[in-house]
Scaffold this active site. Structure first.
Site, PDB file in Angstrom:
ATOM      1  N   CYS A   1       0.825  -1.212   0.000  1.00  0.00           N
ATOM      2  CA  CYS A   1       0.000   0.000   0.000  1.00  0.00           C
ATOM      3  C   CYS A   1       0.863   1.268   0.000  1.00  0.00           C
ATOM      4  O   CYS A   1       1.485   1.572  -0.987  1.00  0.00           O
ATOM      5  CB  CYS A   1      -0.992  -0.040   1.162  1.00  0.00           C
ATOM      6  SG  CYS A   1      -2.426   1.031   0.919  1.00  0.00           S
TER       7      CYS A   1
ATOM      8  N   HIS B   1      -4.005  -5.330   0.095  1.00  0.00           N
ATOM      9  CA  HIS B   1      -3.656  -5.812   1.429  1.00  0.00           C
ATOM     10  C   HIS B   1      -3.768  -7.334   1.472  1.00  0.00           C
ATOM     11  O   HIS B   1      -4.852  -7.872   1.713  1.00  0.00           O
ATOM     12  CB  HIS B   1      -4.583  -5.198   2.481  1.00  0.00           C
ATOM     13  CG  HIS B   1      -4.304  -3.757   2.752  1.00  0.00           C
ATOM     14  ND1 HIS B   1      -3.996  -3.269   4.005  1.00  0.00           N
ATOM     15  CD2 HIS B   1      -4.263  -2.676   1.930  1.00  0.00           C
ATOM     16  CE1 HIS B   1      -3.796  -1.967   3.940  1.00  0.00           C
ATOM     17  NE2 HIS B   1      -3.955  -1.588   2.686  1.00  0.00           N
TER      18      HIS B   1
ATOM     19  N   GLU C   1      -2.887  -9.517   3.632  1.00  0.00           N
ATOM     20  CA  GLU C   1      -3.240 -10.153   4.918  1.00  0.00           C
ATOM     21  C   GLU C   1      -4.750 -10.220   5.090  1.00  0.00           C
ATOM     22  O   GLU C   1      -5.281 -11.118   5.730  1.00  0.00           O
ATOM     23  CB  GLU C   1      -2.608  -9.390   6.078  1.00  0.00           C
ATOM     24  CG  GLU C   1      -3.433  -8.317   6.734  1.00  0.00           C
ATOM     25  CD  GLU C   1      -3.749  -7.125   5.848  1.00  0.00           C
ATOM     26  OE1 GLU C   1      -4.648  -6.353   6.195  1.00  0.00           O
ATOM     27  OE2 GLU C   1      -3.089  -6.963   4.796  1.00  0.00           O
TER      28      GLU C   1
END
Length: 373
Positions: free
Chosen positions: A267, A352, A354
């Site tokens: 990001c 993202h 995760e």
């Protein structure tokens, strides 16, 4: 509480307040995730913003300590169609209203979030002001006019850790309902620009002990630790705001690149690597915020589509292909989502991977970094 909302384009609305009262100025964006409102609210990348939830009912599962993505909430406010105070979940520990009061965050409900979402989609993200104290639109307009814009504020100073610490907690064990304790065999420095806890968890889960350092940590200190064999790489975290204003961070990353330190960015970290290579980022019309964004992964022999979670308003330019291989592209608008720099041990992704609470299609990326270092 009565809340008056004024947008930068001159539109004003009356709504019902929950959480903390007061007057707040920030940028309004929308998020299309259907679950995980607590993770969104505690994501430091939302610092300086009001988040409109397209999911119409928010608050129904309460809040709990295990689902915190950071030590608190950093956004300016949450905007929902219907707030549910009577939460019902066996993991719930307190209501969202109580949590927002403790964090000093403004909650806004009983407002047409579908209209707001379409407005942002058509006109772009914009600044706004909301108040439980001032209901004179002309006074609110004056405050908004004289307030700094989000791209003028360095929110990294607020969200970064103040002291170095070790993170060695792994991923979530859905059977035991707790985070795993992991043994690691590699060590990395994590530059904390507003890192999410579950990014640290997944880095640890992949086998890397995370030494989390403040954003202002000198590059020379990190390079020395790498050259002495104390660490094997550097991770550049997610975070809030416009990456172009972080001039000192750009210089740090350039020094790390010159020292050939292996790096991985997510990001904001992805954007900062682009800028450090001489390719400035640009602002998207309304950004990507949600848990349902399709991304084409071109790394393997055959391209695959991954469903990803995203939260960003800025993007790297197409010209980055001059020095990097584009590994991922957003299938909504064709923007670049991942790159591997040529002749450098450096790669990054915009989304993202995760993705707490989900989706989990891109979790392999953490193992890719482990194997690279």
């Amino acid at each position: 509480m009565r809340v008056t909302v004024l947008l930068e384009n001159g539109m004003s609305f009356e709504a019902t307040g929950f959480g903390a009262g007061g007057t707040q100025v920030g940028e309004i964006v929308f998020n299309t995730s259907m679950t995980g409102y607590q993770e969104i609210i505690t994501d430091p990348s939302y610092a300086g913003q009001f988040v409109v939830f397209t999911m119409p009912e928010i608050g129904n599962v309460g809040v709990n300590a295990q689902d915190m993505e950071s030590k608190g909430a950093w956004l300016k406010g949450v905007i929902v169609r219907e707030y549910v105070d009577n939460y019902s979940n066996f993991r719930g520990e307190k209501s969202l209203d109580q949590f927002l009061k403790e964090e000093g965050i403004l909650g806004i409900s009983e407002i047409d979030t579908r209209f707001l979402t379409k407005l942002i989609r058509d006109n772009g993200a914009m600044m706004m002001i909301a108040s439980t104290e001032i209901h004179d639109v002309n006074k609110l307009k004056e405050i908004l006019k004289n307030s700094p814009r989000i791209e003028e504020i360095d929110y990294i100073k607020e969200v970064t850790t103040k002291e170095e610490y070790i993170h060695n907690q792994g991923g979530w064990d859905s059977k035991a309902f707790k985070y795993k304790e992991k043994n690691t065999d590699k060590k990395i420095i994590v530059y904390d620009f507003g890192v999410k806890r579950n990014i640290l968890n997944e880095l640890t889960e992949a086998g890397m002990e995370c030494i989390v350092v403040p954003a202002f940590t000198p590059a020379e200190e990190v390079i020395k630790r790498y050259q002495n064999g104390e660490i094997q790489g550097v991770f550049l975290s997610n975070g809030p705001g416009d990456p172009l204003i972080l001039k000192e961070v750009h210089k740090k990353i350039q020094k790390l690149l010159e020292a050939k330190v292996p790096m991985f960015g997510i990001c904001l970290g992805h954007q900062l690597l682009s800028i450090a290579h001489g390719y400035p980022t640009f602002k998207l019309k309304f950004g990507h915020h949600g848990g349902n964004h399709p991304v084409k992964n071109s790394i393997g022999r055959y391209p695959v589509v991954e469903i990803t979670a995203q939260n960003h308003n800025y993007n790297v330019p197409e010209e980055i292909e001059e020095i990097a291989e584009v590994t991922h592209k957003n299938l909504f608008d064709g923007t670049i989502e991942g790159v591997k720099y040529k002749n450098e041990p450096v790669f990054s992704v915009q989304h993202h991977p995760e993705a707490s609470p989900g989706p989990h299609d891109s979790k392999y990326i953490f193992k890719t970094f482990y194997e690279m270092i």
